[in-house]
Design an enzyme around this catalytic site. Structure first.
Site, PDB file in Angstrom:
ATOM      1  N   PRO A 170      27.459  46.847  56.697  1.00 41.39           N
ATOM      2  CG  PRO A 170      28.046  46.266  58.560  1.00 41.39           C
ATOM      3  CD  PRO A 170      26.521  46.583  57.735  1.00 41.39           C
ATOM      4  CD  GLU A 171      32.417  49.066  52.561  1.00 42.90           C
ATOM      5  OE1 GLU A 171      33.851  49.181  52.222  1.00 42.90           O
ATOM      6  OE2 GLU A 171      31.132  49.453  51.531  1.00 42.90           O
TER       7      GLU A 171
ATOM      8  NE  ARG B 126      51.557  38.205  36.649  1.00 40.99           N
ATOM      9  CZ  ARG B 126      52.096  37.284  36.545  1.00 40.99           C
ATOM     10  NH1 ARG B 126      51.557  36.426  35.866  1.00 40.99           N
ATOM     11  NH2 ARG B 126      53.003  36.632  37.200  1.00 40.99           N
TER      12      ARG B 126
ATOM     13  NE  ARG C  91      21.427  38.895  53.100  1.00 42.35           N
ATOM     14  CZ  ARG C  91      22.633  39.248  51.704  1.00 42.35           C
ATOM     15  NH1 ARG C  91      21.725  39.936  51.385  1.00 42.35           N
ATOM     16  NH2 ARG C  91      21.927  38.539  50.884  1.00 42.35           N
TER      17      ARG C  91
ATOM     18  CE  LYS D  58      34.362  44.569  55.097  1.00 42.58           C
ATOM     19  NZ  LYS D  58      34.320  44.159  54.207  1.00 42.58           N
TER      20      LYS D  58
ATOM     21  CG  HIS E  47      15.502  41.527  61.358  1.00 42.79           C
ATOM     22  ND1 HIS E  47      14.609  42.311  60.559  1.00 42.79           N
ATOM     23  CD2 HIS E  47      14.854  40.562  60.798  1.00 42.79           C
ATOM     24  CE1 HIS E  47      13.541  42.180  59.233  1.00 42.79           C
ATOM     25  NE2 HIS E  47      14.396  41.209  59.996  1.00 42.79           N
TER      26      HIS E  47
ATOM     27  NE  ARG F 116      31.453  41.462  46.953  1.00 42.37           N
ATOM     28  CZ  ARG F 116      30.373  42.047  46.711  1.00 42.37           C
ATOM     29  NH1 ARG F 116      29.290  41.775  46.575  1.00 42.37           N
ATOM     30  NH2 ARG F 116      29.870  42.555  48.220  1.00 42.37           N
TER      31      ARG F 116
END
Length: 258
Positions: free
Chosen positions: A2-3, A150, A110, A59, A92, A247
């Site tokens: 999911p995004e 930055r 999860r 989200k 699930h 990531r």
DNA sequence: CGGCGTGTTCAGAA
DNA sequence: CTTCTGAACACGCC
């Protein structure tokens, strides 16, 4: 998964199949996904009532309850989804909202995130206060302001407190299209580059929302990232696999030079 | 057994 | 204060 585009898809599922219909029963199959609410309170609040028109911020999926001060707030973590189904439940499925003609199911392997129940609008506002402007709703000027730091582009754009909705895959895709290296400090972009980045973000989101997911097409960087020595769909150079902001990150060393 | 992951959060360091 | 790193959460897959 999911995004932003996925959550937008879940919002449509709720709108199309469940909003406005009477909730006949709420069953918590695994309380591990409940955040700050008990299964009993969720059931007592929702049974016999209806979801209003759901909205989305980044989200987060936000589902008000008609004629009640409470709002159901859902986050899908890395593996969550919202389904409208009538057949057998799956392993699930964690929370079931039953209606006369089917079930809305919160499914999540999860359990990294889950469901919350904001007691009123003030609590809802507090819950969403740390989320930046939605990536699909933010204007170009505001977006340009967000880049005035930055910090590296990749961790900046995936930071939900800066901009809501973009995740790991989408940001790699957007930076690749904009020909920007993920490690480049955001403040290094001139106005033209910042505006180009904004345009590519819009284009990627538009296509992904239409597909209700990040399309794993070969013409997208996303379609190649799982291949160990995948090549850039645009120039053919071997893609670089590394880390940015902690990531996993994929970029083209030729199109996106650091 | 070890490592990894399309997410978030927190502690600690620079 | 800003930025970055690593660990933690939970589960399935290599």
């Amino acid at each position: 998964m999911p995004e932003l585009p996925d959550v937008e898809g879940f919002r449509r599922v709720l709108t199309r199949h469940a909003a406005g219909k009477r909730i006949t029963e709420v069953t918590t199959l695994d309380a591990g996904v409940l955040r700050g609410v008990t299964g009993r309170r969720l059931r007592d609040t929702l049974t016999g009532r209806r979801f209003g028109e759901p909205r989305r911020l980044g989200k987060w999926l936000i589902a008000p309850v008609v004629d009640r001060p409470e709002t159901v707030v859902l986050h899908f973590g890395m593996t969550g989804s919202l389904r409208w189904e009538t057949g057998d439940r799956e392993r699930h499925d964690r929370v079931i909202f039953a209606f006369d003609d089917g079930e809305l199911r919160y499914r999540d392997m999860r359990k990294l995130q889950g469901l919350r129940l904001a007691a009123d609008d003030a609590e809802l506002d507090r819950l969403l206060a740390d989320t930046g402007p939605d990536a699909l709703a933010v204007g170009q000027d505001r977006f340009r302001e967000l880049l005035g730091r930055r910090r590296q582009l990749k961790p900046l754009l995936t930071d939900q407190s800066v901009l809501g909705g973009l995740g790991n895959l989408l940001v790699d895709e957007i930076l690749w299209r904009a020909r920007l290296n993920p490690h480049t400090p955001a403040a290094d972009l001139d106005r033209a580059a910042a505006d180009a980045l904004y345009r590519e973000m819009r284009a990627v989101l538009r296509a992904a929302v239409q597909a209700e997911r990040v399309p794993p097409r070969k013409s997208w960087l996303t379609g190649r990232r799982d291949e160990p020595s995948g090549s850039c769909p645009r120039c053919g150079a071997t893609l670089e696999h590394g880390r940015a902001g902690g990531r996993g990150t994929v970029w083209c060393p030729r199109c996106q030079p650091g």
